[in-house]
Design an enzyme around this catalytic site. Structure first.
Site, PDB file in Angstrom:
ATOM      1  CE  LYS A  44      83.828  26.767  -3.124  1.00 46.97           C
ATOM      2  NZ  LYS A  44      84.062  27.831  -4.118  1.00 46.97           N
ATOM      3  CD  GLU A  53      81.985  37.651   9.378  1.00 50.03           C
ATOM      4  OE1 GLU A  53      81.675  38.845   9.180  1.00 50.03           O
ATOM      5  OE2 GLU A  53      82.039  37.144  10.499  1.00 50.03           O
ATOM      6  CB  CYS A  61      82.792  43.269   2.614  1.00 51.03           C
ATOM      7  SG  CYS A  61      84.110  42.964   3.780  1.00 51.03           S
ATOM      8  CD  GLU A 108      78.905  44.159  -1.449  1.00 48.58           C
ATOM      9  OE1 GLU A 108      78.482  43.133  -1.999  1.00 48.58           O
ATOM     10  OE2 GLU A 108      79.674  44.142  -0.478  1.00 48.58           O
TER      11      GLU A 108
HETATM   12  P1  NAD Z   1      79.826  34.765  -3.781  1.00 56.25           P
HETATM   13  O1  NAD Z   1      78.780  34.730  -2.731  1.00 56.25           O
HETATM   14  O2  NAD Z   1      79.416  34.725  -5.181  1.00 56.25           O
HETATM   15  O3  NAD Z   1      80.853  33.547  -3.592  1.00 56.25           O
HETATM   16  C1  NAD Z   1      81.510  33.328  -2.376  1.00 56.25           C
HETATM   17  C2  NAD Z   1      81.847  31.855  -2.247  1.00 56.25           C
HETATM   18  O4  NAD Z   1      80.638  31.110  -2.189  1.00 56.25           O
HETATM   19  C3  NAD Z   1      82.649  31.295  -3.412  1.00 56.25           C
HETATM   20  O5  NAD Z   1      83.614  30.409  -2.900  1.00 56.25           O
HETATM   21  C4  NAD Z   1      81.608  30.536  -4.213  1.00 56.25           C
HETATM   22  O6  NAD Z   1      82.131  29.451  -4.939  1.00 56.25           O
HETATM   23  C5  NAD Z   1      80.697  30.027  -3.115  1.00 56.25           C
HETATM   24  N1  NAD Z   1      79.337  29.712  -3.580  1.00 56.25           N
HETATM   25  C6  NAD Z   1      78.691  30.172  -4.667  1.00 56.25           C
HETATM   26  N2  NAD Z   1      77.451  29.634  -4.730  1.00 56.25           N
HETATM   27  C7  NAD Z   1      77.318  28.827  -3.655  1.00 56.25           C
HETATM   28  C8  NAD Z   1      76.280  27.997  -3.160  1.00 56.25           C
HETATM   29  N3  NAD Z   1      75.113  27.888  -3.796  1.00 56.25           N
HETATM   30  N4  NAD Z   1      76.481  27.319  -2.020  1.00 56.25           N
HETATM   31  C9  NAD Z   1      77.656  27.415  -1.350  1.00 56.25           C
HETATM   32  N5  NAD Z   1      78.677  28.189  -1.768  1.00 56.25           N
HETATM   33  C10 NAD Z   1      78.522  28.888  -2.909  1.00 56.25           C
HETATM   34  O7  NAD Z   1      80.706  36.053  -3.451  1.00 56.25           O
HETATM   35  P2  NAD Z   1      81.851  36.660  -4.326  1.00 56.25           P
HETATM   36  O8  NAD Z   1      81.242  37.348  -5.500  1.00 56.25           O
HETATM   37  O9  NAD Z   1      82.890  35.637  -4.536  1.00 56.25           O
HETATM   38  O10 NAD Z   1      82.472  37.753  -3.306  1.00 56.25           O
HETATM   39  C11 NAD Z   1      81.997  39.042  -3.178  1.00 56.25           C
HETATM   40  C12 NAD Z   1      81.058  39.169  -1.992  1.00 56.25           C
HETATM   41  O11 NAD Z   1      81.714  38.812  -0.779  1.00 56.25           O
HETATM   42  C13 NAD Z   1      80.612  40.604  -1.798  1.00 56.25           C
HETATM   43  O12 NAD Z   1      79.235  40.634  -1.556  1.00 56.25           O
HETATM   44  C14 NAD Z   1      81.374  41.052  -0.565  1.00 56.25           C
HETATM   45  O13 NAD Z   1      80.778  42.088   0.148  1.00 56.25           O
HETATM   46  C15 NAD Z   1      81.432  39.795   0.220  1.00 56.25           C
HETATM   47  N6  NAD Z   1      82.499  39.869   1.223  1.00 56.25           N
HETATM   48  C16 NAD Z   1      82.168  39.943   2.550  1.00 56.25           C
HETATM   49  C17 NAD Z   1      83.169  40.068   3.514  1.00 56.25           C
HETATM   50  C18 NAD Z   1      82.847  40.137   4.983  1.00 56.25           C
HETATM   51  O14 NAD Z   1      83.708  39.811   5.774  1.00 56.25           O
HETATM   52  N7  NAD Z   1      81.671  40.561   5.376  1.00 56.25           N
HETATM   53  C19 NAD Z   1      84.500  40.114   3.118  1.00 56.25           C
HETATM   54  C20 NAD Z   1      84.781  40.056   1.770  1.00 56.25           C
HETATM   55  C21 NAD Z   1      83.787  39.921   0.824  1.00 56.25           C
END
Ligand code: NAD
Length: 629
Positions: free
Chosen positions: A268, A340, A374, A468
């Site tokens: 997803k 992650e 990230c 962040e």
């Molecule tokens: P997000 O948490 O808003 O969304 C990530 C995913 O989670 C999306 O697919 C979204 O649809 C889904 N999602 C949203 N609400 C949900 C829920 N209630 N239950 C289950 N899934 C849900 O993150 P984003 O804004 O898309 O991405 C940016 C974030 O990702 C930043 O905080 C970044 O640091 C992090 N990130 C971490 C890594 C790592 O490996 N540590 C790598 C890349 C990005």
């Protein structure tokens, strides 16, 4: 029922529609959906003549041999009757397949087809939940899981190798699509998405079999005669939920690792950067059977529905806030999760570095992917002795970076606003923006641009220092010595990665060891991720678990412990019955093994007591035999 199409017309329409929308792995073909129930909404728009022609045509289609029907609908023609038929039929089928049926029921989500074609990036509010799609994806994955489990790692790798070849072949169009949905530069799409994906698939090819081979582990002397090993078994269905910042990489890397481990995967991805259709097309071309890797479009509610369908493992990349929600939801069914999450990474620069090279590294680490990584450099800590020189070089070089060429726009308006609000608040609290000379937010908002912002004197409590930022902002600060550098870098709830720069490698290692993070690069930046043999993951609010390298194989496997011995008549010394004499001998054996006697003497004692207990155990059981006869 349609007021225009009868049973025959309906049959003909569905035959034609299935040829045009045959479904891709994990997604339905036209006739498997309820879309035809809306046919009258399309036919209402036809003229009465066209409508009656259409009805007759569908009646013919009901009986036309399939091969003729296919060539009629797909023959490359530009004009004439055949072209008109094609346009009319395709118009009706695609209107149903690629547009919204009702406000809350979207065909687009069924097909995972992004119909958006404007300039502004899509926002999360566009998330749509297709009814029944999560359940359908899970049912397909459940059917596929035993098939994958039965394959050898070698066989699974052969499938992944085909996918790799398809990605190499289509790399240009993949980059086009990544750039289109994210707004990042082509350089970022190539170097941080397509190249590392291929590099990762190469790692799987080279090391997959070794990484998943049963591993022999030592067996202690007290268990003499047995052999112990660990085996890695598939978990079943892995659900991978990923974000928008590296949408292609983040969908492919965990999914292919999980596949090689023998799991069926449901991905997803982010609703903000929909790549499901692209990935499904690659899978179809690579001939991955349906259900092996299903990409489901949708937002948080789709992910929640999938979690509630009890996958065997949840792998998540995304924000800390969402990670918390996922863990809470998964806990209801005790589903293992790997998280992650976000980061607030520091780059620590000591006074003995080559300033030119280190500035180049800092700029790339902070601005690559427009800072939406990230592991971006968010705090740049520079030793006092070179601070003025370093700062001058940084500002001069930052001014040379070009939007469009070196870095792209921000992917989402929401993230653009986070960056603006953190910078604005920090400035209000006394921070100084060193570059660019003016903050032209109104101008930048039009195309979601943000040039590299270098800012100093940021307070330790500011959101820009603690939260962040996820944008091209470098918070610059000076430090006196090693301990102050470590203190500044560790002053965060996150713990993802960091880099330490110094000619003195002993010092760099010392500092790296003192940092509370999951990944450290020395004299380089964001580099641990580039080696696919290394694990990746964070601590604290940056998450838990490690998902790449040899640890990645464990992340998507159920680790099974084995101990084996040949069939025999031997009664184990620790089995019943317990007697005083047995306990005395066991105590002797314990002292022999773990007491102060060294090496050979300890072995002799162990052997003496061991043989005595085994003899006793056999006698005691033989005595029991008599009582039971
Ligand atoms: P997000 O948490 O808003 O969304 C990530 C995913 O989670 C999306 O697919 C979204 O649809 C889904 N999602 C949203 N609400 C949900 C829920 N209630 N239950 C289950 N899934 C849900 O993150 P984003 O804004 O898309 O991405 C940016 C974030 O990702 C930043 O905080 C970044 O640091 C992090 N990130 C971490 C890594 C790592 O490996 N540590 C790598 C890349 C990005």
């Amino acid at each position: 029922m349609s007021k225009y199409l009868g049973r025959l017309g309906r049959r003909g329409f569905l035959r034609a529609a299935d040829l045009l929308v045959p479904g891709v792995a994990g997604f339905p073909r036209f006739s498997e959906t309820p879309w035809i129930t809306q046919i009258d909404r399309v036919m209402d728009f036809m003229t009465p003549e066209d409508r009656s022609g259409f009805v007759v045509l569908m009646g013919v289609f009901a009986y036309l041999p399939r091969v003729l029907l296919r060539s009629l609908l797909t023959a490359p023609v530009r004009a004439g009757l055949v072209a008109q038929i094609q346009i009319g039929v395709k118009g009706a089928v695609y209107a149903l397949a690629f547009s919204d049926l009702t406000a809350d029921e979207s065909v687009r989500a069924f097909l995972s087809y992004d119909t958006y074609c404007g300039e502004q990036p899509r926002e999360k509010s566009r998330a749509l939940l297709a009814p029944g799609l999560p359940a359908r994806a899970m049912a397909e994955a459940r059917r596929a899981a035993p098939v994958l489990r039965a394959l050898s790692v070698h066989e699974r790798l052969a499938h992944v190798a085909r996918l790799r070849a398809v990605i190499v072949r289509h790399r240009e169009s993949i980059i086009d699509e990544i750039v289109r949905v994210t707004g990042k530069s082509r350089g970022d799409a190539l170097m941080s998405e397509v190249f590392p994906v291929l590099d990762h698939l190469d790692f799987l090819r080279r090391h997959g079999e070794r990484g998943l081979k049963p591993q022999a582990v030592p067996t202690p002397i007290a268990l003499l005669g047995k052999k112990s090993r660990v085996e890695f078994e598939p978990m079943g269905v892995v659900l991978s939920i990923t974000p928008w910042n590296y949408p292609f990489y983040q969908m492919v890397v965990p999914a292919t690792t999980a596949l090689v481990c023998g799991n069926a995967v449901i991905s997803k991805g982010s609703e903000v950067t929909p790549l499901e259709a692209l990935i499904q097309k690659l899978c179809v071309e690579a001939r991955l059977p349906g259900g092996w890797w299903t990409c489901v479009a949708g937002g948080g509610e789709t992910a929640e529905a999938l979690i509630d369908l009890r996958p065997d493992k949840i792998f998540f990349i995304g924000s800390t806030a969402t990670g918390r929600k996922i863990m809470a939801r998964a806990s209801a069914n005790l589903i293992p999760v790997e998280l992650e999450l976000g980061g607030k990474d520091s780059m620590i620069v000591f006074g003995d570095v080559d300033v030119r090279r280190t500035v180049a590294g800092a700029l790339w680490g902070a601005v690559t992917n427009t800072g939406q990584s990230c592991t971006s450099v968010e705090r740049l800590l520079v030793q006092e002795s070179i601070y003025p020189e370093f700062r001058a070089e940084l500002l001069a070089r930052a001014a040379t970076l070009e939007c469009g060429q070196d870095y792209g726009r921000m992917t989402t308006l929401a993230q653009w606003r986070v960056v603006k609000s953190q910078v604005t608040a920090a400035v209000a609290e006394g921070a100084r923006v060193l570059s660019p000379s003016i903050l032209a937010w109104d101008e930048w908002e039009k195309d979601l641009r943000i040039p590299p912002i270098v800012i100093e004197n940021v307070s330790g409590e500011a959101a820009l220092w603690q939260e962040e930022t996820f944008g091209p902002v470098i918070a610059l600060a000076a430090f006196r010595d090693e301990s102050e550098a470590v203190e500044l870098a560790n002053d965060t709830r996150y713990g993802l990665s960091a880099s330490v720069w110094s000619k003195d490698l002993a010092r760099a290692r010392r500092v790296g060891s003192a940092l509370r993070v999951g990944n450290v690069s020395v004299n380089n930046v964001m580099l641990t991720e580039a080696n696919h043999a290394l694990p990746f993951g964070g601590i604290g609010e940056s998450g838990m678990g490690r998902y790449k390298g040899f640890y990645g194989f464990q992340a998507f496997s159920s680790v099974k412990a084995w101990i084996e011995e040949g069939a025999s008549r031997k009664i184990e010394a620790h089995w019943y019955p317990y007697t005083d004499e047995k306990l005395r001998l066991f105590d002797g054996l314990t002292r022999g093994l773990f007491g102060s006697a060294s090496g050979r003497l300890s072995l002799v004692r162990f052997a003496r007591y061991g043989l005595a207990i085994e003899g006793l155990a056999a006698r005691l059981w033989a005595r029991n035999d008599k009582h039971t006869q």
